[in-house]
Design a protein around this motif. Structure first.
Motif, short mmCIF file in Angstrom:
data_model
loop_
_atom_site.label_atom_id
_atom_site.label_comp_id
_atom_site.label_asym_id
_atom_site.label_seq_id
_atom_site.Cartn_x
_atom_site.Cartn_y
_atom_site.Cartn_z
N LEU A 125 0.86 -1.17 0.00
CA LEU A 125 0.00 0.00 0.00
C LEU A 125 0.91 1.23 0.00
CD1 LEU A 125 -2.80 1.23 0.07
CD2 LEU A 125 -2.81 1.00 2.56
N THR A 126 0.79 2.05 -1.04
CA THR A 126 1.72 3.16 -1.24
C THR A 126 0.99 4.51 -1.30
OG1 THR A 126 3.37 4.10 -2.77
CG2 THR A 126 1.60 2.79 -3.73
N ILE A 127 1.74 5.55 -1.07
CA ILE A 127 1.20 6.91 -1.16
C ILE A 127 1.03 7.34 -2.61
CG2 ILE A 127 3.44 8.10 -1.13
CD1 ILE A 127 2.14 10.21 0.72
N THR A 146 4.27 -8.19 -7.68
CA THR A 146 3.70 -7.93 -6.36
C THR A 146 2.50 -6.98 -6.49
OG1 THR A 146 5.83 -8.21 -5.26
CG2 THR A 146 4.17 -6.92 -4.09
N PRO A 147 1.36 -7.31 -5.87
CA PRO A 147 0.18 -6.44 -5.96
C PRO A 147 0.40 -5.12 -5.24
CG PRO A 147 -0.24 -8.29 -4.48
CD PRO A 147 1.07 -8.56 -5.13
N ILE A 148 -0.08 -4.04 -5.85
CA ILE A 148 0.13 -2.69 -5.32
C ILE A 148 -1.19 -1.93 -5.35
CG2 ILE A 148 1.33 -0.49 -5.63
CD1 ILE A 148 3.54 -2.05 -7.08
N ALA A 149 -1.47 -1.20 -4.28
CA ALA A 149 -2.60 -0.28 -4.23
C ALA A 149 -2.10 1.04 -3.66
CB ALA A 149 -3.73 -0.84 -3.37
N ILE A 178 -8.10 3.39 5.60
CA ILE A 178 -9.06 2.30 5.77
C ILE A 178 -9.74 1.98 4.44
CG2 ILE A 178 -11.26 1.67 6.84
CD1 ILE A 178 -10.32 3.25 9.32
N ASP A 179 -10.17 3.01 3.72
CA ASP A 179 -10.83 2.80 2.44
C ASP A 179 -9.89 2.12 1.43
OD1 ASP A 179 -13.09 3.94 3.44
OD2 ASP A 179 -12.88 5.85 2.35
N ALA A 180 -8.64 2.59 1.38
CA ALA A 180 -7.68 2.00 0.45
C ALA A 180 -7.39 0.55 0.79
CB ALA A 180 -6.38 2.81 0.47
N ALA A 181 -7.29 0.26 2.07
CA ALA A 181 -6.99 -1.11 2.49
C ALA A 181 -8.16 -2.05 2.17
CB ALA A 181 -6.68 -1.12 3.98
N ARG A 182 -9.36 -1.60 2.44
CA ARG A 182 -10.53 -2.43 2.16
C ARG A 182 -10.69 -2.68 0.66
NH1 ARG A 182 -14.61 0.41 6.57
NH2 ARG A 182 -14.11 -0.98 8.32
N ARG A 206 -2.53 -0.02 12.61
CA ARG A 206 -3.50 -0.81 13.39
C ARG A 206 -4.88 -0.75 12.76
NH1 ARG A 206 -2.99 -2.82 18.55
NH2 ARG A 206 -4.91 -3.29 19.67
N ASP A 207 -5.25 0.41 12.23
CA ASP A 207 -6.54 0.54 11.55
C ASP A 207 -6.61 -0.36 10.33
OD1 ASP A 207 -7.62 2.65 13.24
OD2 ASP A 207 -6.17 3.98 12.28
N VAL A 208 -5.52 -0.42 9.58
CA VAL A 208 -5.48 -1.28 8.39
C VAL A 208 -5.58 -2.74 8.80
CG1 VAL A 208 -4.03 -2.03 6.46
CG2 VAL A 208 -4.19 0.40 7.03
#
Length: 244
Positions: A125-127, A146-149, A178-182, A206-208
């Motif tokens: 998960l990247t900026i 590798t999967p990237i979001a 949270i939205d990006a992780a989901r 922790r939220d992720v």
């Protein structure tokens, strides 16, 4: 007789900081209270989020090497940085400084992948998904598939960190994470773990974890591991058993 050779003792990790003004809350790499051990800091003047994440950090190698040498001379035994995109200069910096260098959280990805069962993958998960290239992955030893979001298109996290905003709505940043992780988990059902590329993502790790149910690794987990190697914990050579 005790041996000298440093100016400052008791801090093993040196952190090369980009030149920024945005606020840094607890958990952020640039907030000294994030760490359970003392660290050294050095600002790399002329290196900022825009020219590192969206530009070519290889053009800034000399700046990072000069600042890293200052940290080593002061007393750092190992060097890290506060941007995952600096994986691109890992080899040059470690060769120039002559000490262990951990430029990027991305360097954890191959290790995390080895922890996962068959059929599960470690994702990133990247900026800035738009500018995280195969060259960055290769420099960190990460497999090209590798999967990237990213958080690129969300409320404010990417905009305000890369834009070096003097004020940031961290509650909105939390929602971005949270939205990006989901969305990442929904799009990639074979995920088994997540590595956070951006060092500013640590306060939301922790939220992720809660949002996805997956293990989450960050620059915080990486540098705690790094510190444990640079300055291992000492233990008394005794069996401290209350029965005896």
């Amino acid at each position: 007789m005790e041996q000298g050779g440093k100016t400052v003792f008791g801090a093993a990790v040196g952190i090369l900081m980009l030149e920024t003004r945005f606020p840094r809350i607890h958990g952020d790499m640039g907030n000294a209270m994030t760490w359970d051990f003392p660290v050294h800091y050095k600002v790399v003047r002329g290196a900022n989020p825009e020219n590192v994440v969206r530009g070519n950090p290889r053009e800034l190698i000399d700046l990072f090497v000069d600042a890293g040498r200052d940290l080593v001379a002061m007393g750092a035994d190992g060097i890290t940085t506060n941007c995952g995109f600096l994986a691109l200069i890992q080899d040059e910096v470690k060769q120039a400084l002559g000490v262990p260098v951990a430029t990027s959280s991305l360097m954890q990805v191959p290790m995390v992948q080895t922890l996962l069962p068959a059929g599960k993958r470690c994702g990133i998960l990247t900026i800035s998904k738009a500018t995280l290239t195969p060259a960055h992955l290769e420099a960190a030893g990460v497999a090209p598939d590798t999967p990237i979001a990213g958080t690129d298109s969300l409320r404010c996290f990417t905009r305000d960190i890369l834009g070096d905003a003097p004020e940031i709505d961290f509650a909105a940043c939390r929602l971005d994470m949270i939205d990006a992780a989901r969305a990442m988990v929904a799009d990639m059902p074979d995920l088994g773990a997540i590595v956070l590329e951006c060092t500013n993502m640590v306060p939301y790790a922790r939220d992720v974890r809660k949002a996805t149910g997956l293990p989450v690794f960050s620059i915080h987990s990486f540098i705690n591991w790094f510190q444990a190697g640079l300055l291992p914990k000492g233990f008394p050579l005794e069996l401290d058993d209350p029965r005896w």
